[in-house]
Design an enzyme around this catalytic site. Structure first.
Site, PDB file in Angstrom:
ATOM      1  N   GLU A   1      16.395 -18.684  69.786  1.00  0.00           N
ATOM      2  CA  GLU A   1      15.166 -17.906  69.909  1.00  0.00           C
ATOM      3  C   GLU A   1      13.943 -18.687  69.412  1.00  0.00           C
ATOM      4  OE1 GLU A   1      16.937 -13.423  69.957  1.00  0.00           O
ATOM      5  OE2 GLU A   1      16.044 -14.031  68.081  1.00  0.00           O
TER       6      GLU A   1
ATOM      7  N   GLU B   1      23.130 -13.647  74.312  1.00  0.00           N
ATOM      8  CA  GLU B   1      23.145 -12.518  73.374  1.00  0.00           C
ATOM      9  C   GLU B   1      22.773 -11.260  74.131  1.00  0.00           C
ATOM     10  OE1 GLU B   1      21.047 -12.518  69.629  1.00  0.00           O
ATOM     11  OE2 GLU B   1      21.388 -14.677  69.376  1.00  0.00           O
TER      12      GLU B   1
HETATM   13  C1  BG6 Z   1      18.807 -12.071  67.667  1.00  0.00           C
HETATM   14  C2  BG6 Z   1      19.363 -13.130  66.739  1.00  0.00           C
HETATM   15  O1  BG6 Z   1      17.448 -11.977  67.435  1.00  0.00           O
HETATM   16  O2  BG6 Z   1      19.222 -10.763  67.525  1.00  0.00           O
HETATM   17  C3  BG6 Z   1      20.661 -12.746  66.043  1.00  0.00           C
HETATM   18  O3  BG6 Z   1      19.526 -14.361  67.402  1.00  0.00           O
HETATM   19  C4  BG6 Z   1      20.582 -11.297  65.642  1.00  0.00           C
HETATM   20  O4  BG6 Z   1      20.862 -13.622  64.971  1.00  0.00           O
HETATM   21  C5  BG6 Z   1      20.452 -10.449  66.891  1.00  0.00           C
HETATM   22  O5  BG6 Z   1      21.640 -10.870  64.847  1.00  0.00           O
HETATM   23  C6  BG6 Z   1      20.469  -8.960  66.638  1.00  0.00           C
HETATM   24  O6  BG6 Z   1      19.502  -8.641  65.675  1.00  0.00           O
HETATM   25  P1  BG6 Z   1      19.864  -7.801  64.381  1.00  0.00           P
HETATM   26  O7  BG6 Z   1      18.632  -7.824  63.591  1.00  0.00           O
HETATM   27  O8  BG6 Z   1      20.233  -6.442  64.866  1.00  0.00           O
HETATM   28  O9  BG6 Z   1      21.015  -8.503  63.742  1.00  0.00           O
END
Ligand code: BG6
Length: 467
Positions: A170, A362
């Site tokens: 990111e 993701e």
């Molecule tokens: C992304 C990151 O922004 O979102 C991850 O790359 C992160 O590291 C994921 O865990 C989900 O966000 P969160 O804050 O719910 O863990």
């Protein structure tokens, strides 16, 4: 059948959210050890590192068990990060920490044992603390060389075992969270436009150098960038909202345009001029930047409605930023808007624009799971997660039908891990439940959720059970 037969199905984790063992076997501290719960925007150096954030899910010691579970689901790929500070504890050493490398030797070998392709993120919000504290992170050009040394080390070590690499997780998180995204110690409000663009330049050069040396070491490497992917909608059909949307798109385009096309486009030069910014460059920077990525990867959790008059609308939480409430969408328990169509639109838009293969690295839903017990054992009935993932995968399928080249899909937090933004355990993403609570209590036992069996079927049938 829409999903290509070699589609890479799998899941994703990061070192700092899963491994734990932050002070074992010579690992140096990273910025993560100095981010207190829910306050990830600034460093908290007032407390000892081990009093701060929850320390992962002990993947460091349980990776064999965890990878066996991923293999049971049929994973074709596992995305994980190498913690830079396990390999170079302060980030600037010349010689690597052999014990750190040995840990990843084992993780990679364990994946390969099951035919799981490793997808390695080189930097996932894990800048070595020393570099942040001494040099203000990526504001200092020296990090470009330190990062190159780190990349070269792991590229050489794993050249025959790893094909897929991502440079910065990111990378566009820099704009909102310079500490998280670029290891910057200076508080955000004190950074000038000049600083921001200079930091971005250093990261872009470092990313392109990684692509360059990676290909020199093994021409078969596939090296991608990684952006926080959000699709921006104009809130209304009023043209000024679309102008505002185009402005908001720059958050992502700033990095994508350079990493995918190998040079700064006109609009960025104009942007610098507008703000009186002069980005300092070295002689060969332009040549280095020309080493563009082999594929584009991104996280996708939500879309964002954009307005020229945002004050007229209510807002809600988003991934690392607030967003305006979109009246057509529902939200997760953490207020993140759910928009599978946005994923299809983003895939089609990016592919049309850059004509490069895409990788969704993701996607997932953070939710509160309930463990239920009956005579057959412990269960987690997470139909909400199955629905969320099904709908997003169906969107991926629609994009593929429209001709988009998608390499794979790694569901975020395939095993429950510590949340990046809130440092909670109760915000769970996984197919696999981990018995640990927000106070760090629990057996750390792993339990298969209903979604585990569903995803296994998705992979077995190559997506044919997606509705
Ligand atoms: C992304 C990151 O922004 O979102 C991850 O790359 C992160 O590291 C994921 O865990 C989900 O966000 P969160 O804050 O719910 O863990």
């Amino acid at each position: 059948m829409s999903f290509p037969k070699d589609f890479l199905w799998g899941g994703a984790i990061s070192a700092n959210q899963a491994e734990g063992a932050y002070n074992l076997d010579g690992r140096g501290l990273s910025i993560q050890e100095y981010m207190s719960k829910g306050a990830f925007a600034h460093l908290d150096t007032s407390v000892e590192a081990d009093n701060l954030k929850l320390d992962g899910i002990d993947f460091y010691h349980r990776f064999k068990e965890d990878i066996a579970l991923f293999a049971e689901m049929g994973f074709k790929v596992l995305r994980f990060s190498i913690a830079w500070s396990r390999i170079f504890p302060n980030g600037d050493e010349l010689e690597p920490n052999e014990l750190g490398l040995q840990f990843y030797d084992q993780v990679i070998d364990e994946c390969l044992k099951y035919g799981i392709e490793p997808l390695v993120t080189l930097s996932h919000y894990e800048t070595p603390y020393y570099l942040t504290n001494q040099l203000d992170g990526w504001l200092d050009r020296k990090l470009v060389n330190y990062f190159e040394n780190y990349c070269r080390t792991v590229f050489q070590r794993y050249q025959h075992k790893v094909t897929y690499w991502l440079t910065f997780n990111e990378i566009n998180a820099l704009w909102n969270f310079p500490l998280l995204g670029a290891g910057i110690k200076t508080p955000k409000e004190k950074l000038t436009k000049q600083d921001f663009y200079q930091i971005a330049h250093h990261e872009l050069v470092a990313s392109a150098r990684a692509v360059k040396i990676g290909h020199e070491i093994n021409p078969n490497f596939k090296i991608g960038n990684m952006v926080l992917g959000i699709y921006n909608y104009p809130m209304t059909a009023n043209p000024i909202d679309t102008i505002a949307k185009l402005e908001a798109d720059k958050n992502l385009n700033y990095f994508l345009d350079v990493q995918a096309r190998g040079k700064y486009p006109n609009w960025i030069h104009n942007e610098w001029r507008k703000y009186g910014v002069e980005v300092k460059m070295e002689e060969d920077d332009e040549e280095v930047l020309s080493h563009s990525v082999d594929f584009i990867s991104f996280s996708y959790y939500m879309s964002r409605a954009v307005s020229a008059t945002p004050e007229l609308y209510q807002s809600t939480n988003g991934n690392l930023s607030k967003v305006l409430k979109n009246p057509y969408l529902s939200q997760t328990e953490w207020g993140w808007e759910i928009d599978p169509n946005g994923l299809q639109i983003l895939l089609q838009t990016l592919y049309e624009k850059y004509q490069l293969p895409l990788f969704i690295v993701e996607n997932g839903i953070g939710a509160i799971d309930k463990v239920e017990k009956d005579e057959t054992g412990l269960h987690i009935h997470d139909q909400y997660r199955i629905d969320y993932l099904n709908n997003h995968l169906s969107a991926v399928e629609r994009a593929i039908v429209e001709g988009v080249e998608v390499l794979g899909y790694t569901m975020w937090g395939c095993i429950d891990l510590v949340s990046a933004s809130t440092a909670e355990m109760k915000k769970r993403y996984g197919f696999i439940y981990v018995d640990r609570d927000d106070n760090g209590e629990g057996t750390l036992d792993r339990i298969r959720k209903d979604s585990f069996y569903w995803y296994k079927e998705v992979i077995d049938s190559n997506g044919r059970n997606i509705k």
